[in-house]
Design an enzyme around this catalytic site. Structure first.
Site, PDB file in Angstrom:
ATOM      1  N   ASP A 185      50.385 100.980 -22.550  1.00 21.37           N
ATOM      2  CA  ASP A 185      51.752 101.286 -22.156  1.00 21.37           C
ATOM      3  C   ASP A 185      52.590 101.519 -23.410  1.00 21.37           C
ATOM      4  O   ASP A 185      52.545 100.716 -24.345  1.00 21.37           O
ATOM      5  CB  ASP A 185      52.317 100.124 -21.337  1.00 21.37           C
ATOM      6  CG  ASP A 185      53.526 100.553 -20.524  1.00 21.37           C
ATOM      7  OD1 ASP A 185      53.641 101.752 -20.209  1.00 21.37           O
ATOM      8  OD2 ASP A 185      54.354  99.693 -20.200  1.00 21.37           O
TER       9      ASP A 185
ATOM     10  N   TYR B 270      56.473 102.995 -25.146  1.00 15.52           N
ATOM     11  CA  TYR B 270      57.865 102.527 -25.173  1.00 15.52           C
ATOM     12  C   TYR B 270      58.658 103.709 -25.709  1.00 15.52           C
ATOM     13  O   TYR B 270      59.442 103.574 -26.627  1.00 15.52           O
ATOM     14  CB  TYR B 270      57.878 101.331 -26.142  1.00 15.52           C
ATOM     15  CG  TYR B 270      59.072 100.440 -26.203  1.00 15.52           C
ATOM     16  CD1 TYR B 270      59.576  99.803 -25.076  1.00 15.52           C
ATOM     17  CD2 TYR B 270      59.667 100.162 -27.437  1.00 15.52           C
ATOM     18  CE1 TYR B 270      60.641  98.924 -25.184  1.00 15.52           C
ATOM     19  CE2 TYR B 270      60.729  99.287 -27.542  1.00 15.52           C
ATOM     20  CZ  TYR B 270      61.218  98.667 -26.402  1.00 15.52           C
ATOM     21  OH  TYR B 270      62.266  97.789 -26.510  1.00 15.52           O
TER      22      TYR B 270
ATOM     23  N   HIS C 191      65.911 103.732 -23.557  1.00 13.09           N
ATOM     24  CA  HIS C 191      65.449 102.455 -23.001  1.00 13.09           C
ATOM     25  C   HIS C 191      65.287 101.409 -24.099  1.00 13.09           C
ATOM     26  O   HIS C 191      65.732 100.268 -23.961  1.00 13.09           O
ATOM     27  CB  HIS C 191      64.117 102.656 -22.271  1.00 13.09           C
ATOM     28  CG  HIS C 191      63.439 101.369 -21.869  1.00 13.09           C
ATOM     29  ND1 HIS C 191      63.938 100.548 -20.881  1.00 13.09           N
ATOM     30  CD2 HIS C 191      62.312 100.750 -22.335  1.00 13.09           C
ATOM     31  CE1 HIS C 191      63.137  99.493 -20.743  1.00 13.09           C
ATOM     32  NE2 HIS C 191      62.151  99.582 -21.616  1.00 13.09           N
TER      33      HIS C 191
ATOM     34  N   ARG D 216      67.574  91.538 -28.632  1.00 11.79           N
ATOM     35  CA  ARG D 216      67.871  91.347 -30.059  1.00 11.79           C
ATOM     36  C   ARG D 216      69.208  92.009 -30.370  1.00 11.79           C
ATOM     37  O   ARG D 216      69.257  93.082 -30.981  1.00 11.79           O
ATOM     38  CB  ARG D 216      66.787  92.010 -30.933  1.00 11.79           C
ATOM     39  CG  ARG D 216      65.406  91.393 -30.883  1.00 11.79           C
ATOM     40  CD  ARG D 216      64.400  92.258 -31.644  1.00 11.79           C
ATOM     41  NE  ARG D 216      64.345  93.622 -31.128  1.00 11.79           N
ATOM     42  CZ  ARG D 216      63.657  93.976 -30.047  1.00 11.79           C
ATOM     43  NH1 ARG D 216      62.934  93.106 -29.413  1.00 11.79           N
ATOM     44  NH2 ARG D 216      63.688  95.221 -29.621  1.00 11.79           N
TER      45      ARG D 216
ATOM     46  N   GLN E  57      59.119  87.293 -19.323  1.00 13.83           N
ATOM     47  CA  GLN E  57      58.982  88.117 -20.530  1.00 13.83           C
ATOM     48  C   GLN E  57      59.766  87.524 -21.696  1.00 13.83           C
ATOM     49  O   GLN E  57      59.282  87.462 -22.824  1.00 13.83           O
ATOM     50  CB  GLN E  57      59.473  89.535 -20.216  1.00 13.83           C
ATOM     51  CG  GLN E  57      59.270  90.545 -21.333  1.00 13.83           C
ATOM     52  CD  GLN E  57      59.686  91.961 -20.916  1.00 13.83           C
ATOM     53  OE1 GLN E  57      60.039  92.204 -19.754  1.00 13.83           O
ATOM     54  NE2 GLN E  57      59.648  92.900 -21.846  1.00 13.83           N
TER      55      GLN E  57
ATOM     56  N   LYS F 283      53.952  91.251 -17.177  1.00  9.63           N
ATOM     57  CA  LYS F 283      53.617  92.622 -16.793  1.00  9.63           C
ATOM     58  C   LYS F 283      52.297  92.707 -16.025  1.00  9.63           C
ATOM     59  O   LYS F 283      52.120  93.629 -15.228  1.00  9.63           O
ATOM     60  CB  LYS F 283      53.453  93.485 -18.060  1.00  9.63           C
ATOM     61  CG  LYS F 283      54.689  93.554 -18.942  1.00  9.63           C
ATOM     62  CD  LYS F 283      55.665  94.584 -18.454  1.00  9.63           C
ATOM     63  CE  LYS F 283      56.749  94.853 -19.495  1.00  9.63           C
ATOM     64  NZ  LYS F 283      57.595  95.974 -19.088  1.00  9.63           N
TER      65      LYS F 283
ATOM     66  N   THR G 131      59.338 102.833 -19.888  1.00  9.38           N
ATOM     67  CA  THR G 131      60.449 103.107 -18.989  1.00  9.38           C
ATOM     68  C   THR G 131      61.194 104.366 -19.420  1.00  9.38           C
ATOM     69  O   THR G 131      61.537 104.524 -20.596  1.00  9.38           O
ATOM     70  CB  THR G 131      61.428 101.923 -18.987  1.00  9.38           C
ATOM     71  OG1 THR G 131      60.697 100.757 -18.655  1.00  9.38           O
ATOM     72  CG2 THR G 131      62.545 102.140 -17.991  1.00  9.38           C
TER      73      THR G 131
END
Lengths: 466, 466
Positions: free
Chosen positions: A146, A148, A153, A162, A262, A275, A382
């Site tokens: 997966d 990112y 996103h 953060r 998470q 996940k 996402t």
């Protein structure tokens, strides 16, 4: 680019499978996506094994039945085709794949009688979709990665996890990704059991004491998944020039996420139990060939973003590495379904809004020699766009603050804006009984609209709550 | 505990396969580990397919040949056994497995003539190990999860990556783990090609500009791998009481790591290309049955460590959740091999020094409903003990400072102490041509020593350097 626009994309093509000519169908003769299916209730003389199908209109074409009837005569070598689709994609060339598409398009078009006139074969090979169930990808996906790849996103979520450091310095240089769980990838329609896990109140600190119980912040993530057709040998990177040759096509992917789990678990080795309880894929793989008319340039590098490094760059990628695929997410609560209300659309986005392309993901993934294999799934991460409406998960949709203002406005611990449903219910995260429905489709002037079907899942209560 | 000490562990048992009685062998009749093998150079009338074997002394027993000869008569149902080992462990019970071990132990013991007296069958079923190659786990492992279960390792490495915050607050509550890459798991002896990737000079910051090239800080990680025998249904957690029923056994695992790539890529989603270029497993799975005499209590919770939460705790785990397995790592440079020098032992550790047990890893992994499947591999994470000699990777071995002093002495940017080789060479990280050899074995008074064989790999130059 290896996938060209040709006569199979001609918007004037019509099929004698009449449901394919409905202007609203996701599955006109210009699409021809693949699936693995089985018959729900086979007659005694019918094949009950899972096998490969191609959807057209409201029917599934059983490829093996056409093969047995020798209707591919030379267009594609039967054995090589089977190996390619199921077990050994290295044997099939791009020409084989294009040949298959051309031949099936021809067999289904109004100008060809070879299949249409064979009533016995039609009764065997053309199966109403209502008689089928999708078994893909139960046994086919071995490795799932997966990414990112949406900067929107990553910035939105990073500013929550953060606040002082939302987009890490590596983000603009590498398509950040991580390995996911293959065994829990399920086809559209599979119930999603609310996971349980450890969570804490407030932020992680030396005095944190977790509790164990059902996830309270359950979310979806709108993604596209790329399916690998041809693998590469361990130790042999795939170049940008070759990356798209290794792709079979795309599907919709919902990477369900337990946000409270998470937050507690993800440092230092990344998301795990938050996940891996389930990821849902749509049943059809829309092929690279079908998507040829809907390619877009890779996202512009702006605002001082660095150019991609040479092993992640190519002229073809800059010109047409993206995909113009419109995306929609709908939510339907149990109360809404009981009252006969339609699902509510809660977001709209587009797959072209990604910072990294799928070709770049493949080149990066293999740049260290890692081997991809036929059937592997690469999730995009996402898909969020620049607007509030295009945010691809509830965490972003129901969050206040605007990280895209200039300068970015990042508000730790800000108010949340729940989604209001027509029943008077509201949602910050998913409740038991909620169904998430994702849809994806391509539109362009001068071409037929093609779609991906749906990626659906209903949340069921956790074991503890029963 | 489901695995008991019985007559198959009797140290007085001897085999008519005489090499099994050598006091130094890893493979006495008390061990009987499994492997998947094929013949290197089969004769025309010999089976050339990969199949299941059991090692004893210097031979591999071809289980399928014994099965065909009906030598298991009732001890284990052949079909169920095969499904259990290869594809569908859910069908085989623990009693089946124990029955198989008892039967094979009996067939190979000096007191039983049923196999020994059948010279024709012996010539078919008992194969010198020199005629075999190991194919496991090429096609069998679908999902690979790597944990981080040594507190000593996590503290050592944490103090380098995060000097102000070496052991994160979640560490003592959850067996931290992440998904690894299944496709690049290779059997012992497979060459390891030095990966290339993006790295930066110094620490990550907003102005970091990476370069792309061969990894400069290549490391090994000494781990044990647990193989899953029986899966669980998606949505159905495995309790601590049942966790060990799901395990087939253990092997040695080398989780090769590119430290410079890891530093740049690992935030926020964890290690990816720094790990997935290759992981090496030893060829034999030493079964849970064979390991029964070598169980130890789970590590004491000391220094204010919290008790495990109820879903990660059981009396049996506290009493005997650990494994007393001695571990050694050897390094042999190309120069050393050319000069005929023995490999140099660079560390010694023990698998009992883990903060989390394998049963806790399984219970945690499935606590959210995630499904494990037969053949899945769970890595323990680097096995480091409390002493300098027992550090399980070069990053720790060649690093100065003592995080286990009280109070911990954490020295950011400290000196490194290279490993000196007998050729006058020295190593902080691995050079091309270096071979890493890991060994593991169990010893206990009153029992025969059993071993795991070796997990080996030689570093080959990167593609760029050729």
């Amino acid at each position: 680019m290896p996938y060209a626009i040709d006569e199979t994309h001609d918007p004037k093509l019509e099929s004698w499978v009449e449901s394919a000519n409905d202007p609203d169908t996701d599955f006109p003769i210009q699409n021809l996506p693949m699936c693995e299916f089985e018959l729900i209730d086979p007659d005694e003389d019918e094949d009950d094994r899972p096998r490969l199908g191609i959807r057209v209109g409201d029917s599934i074409i059983d490829i093996s039945a056409l093969e047995e009837a020798r209707l591919f005569d030379g267009a594609v070598e039967a054995e090589s085709f089977y190996y390619w689709c199921i077990h050994n994609a290295a044997r099939a060339s791009l020409a084989d794949r294009a040949g298959l598409r051309t031949r099936i398009s021809s067999l289904l078009s109004t100008t060809n009688d070879a299949l249409r006139s064979n009533k016995w074969l039609c009764s065997k090979a053309i199966i109403p979709v209502s008689r089928t169930a999708f078994v893909y990808p139960d046994s086919e996906i071995r490795d799932y990665t997966d990414f990112y790849a949406s900067k929107f996103h990553a910035t939105n979520v990073g500013s929550m996890f953060r606040p002082d450091n939302p987009l890490l310095p590596n983000y603009k240089w590498i398509p950040v990704g991580y390995h996911g769980r293959a065994s829990s990838i399920v086809p559209s329609g599979t119930p999603i059991i609310r996971p349980s896990g450890q969570t804490i109140e407030g932020n992680m600190g030396p005095e944190s004491v977790p509790s164990f119980g059902p996830c309270k912040l359950l979310d979806y993530e709108l993604e596209m998944g790329a399916i690998i057709a041809r693998g590469n040998e361990l130790g042999t990177p795939v170049s940008m020039a070759e990356a798209e040759d290794h792709m079979l096509g795309l599907c919709i992917l919902n990477d369900w996420s337990a946000r409270d789990m998470q937050k507690w678990e993800y440092q230092p080795l990344g998301p795990f139990l938050a996940k891996n309880f389930a990821s849902t894929v749509s049943p059809y793989i829309v092929t690279m060939e079908a998507l040829a008319p809907f390619r877009t340039p890779a996202m512009d590098r702006t605002d001082g973003d660095p150019d991609p490094m040479p092993h992640l760059d190519s002229p073809a990628n800059r010109e047409s590495g993206g995909f113009d695929i419109k995306l929609e997410v709908f939510l339907s609560s149990q109360q809404m379904r009981e009252k006969g209300l339609d699902p509510k659309r809660i977001s709209r986005g587009n797959f072209k809004d990604m910072y990294w392309t799928v070709a770049q993901m493949i080149a990066h993934h293999t740049s260290n020699g890692c081997n991809l294999q036929p059937g592997d799934l690469l999730g995009s991460g996402t898909i969020s766009g620049p607007t509030r409406e295009s945010r691809g998960c509830l965490l972003e949709l129901t969050w206040d603050g605007d990280p895209f203002a200039n300068p970015p406005k990042i508000v730790p611990g800000t108010q949340r804006t729940p989604i209001e449903l027509p029943t008077g219910e509201s949602r910050k995260f998913l409740a038991d009984g909620d169904e998430i429905i994702m849809r994806a489709y391509c539109e362009r002037d001068g071409f037929r609209r093609i779609g991906f079907g749906e990626c659906r899942g209903v949340i069921h209560p956790s074991h503890e709550a029963r």
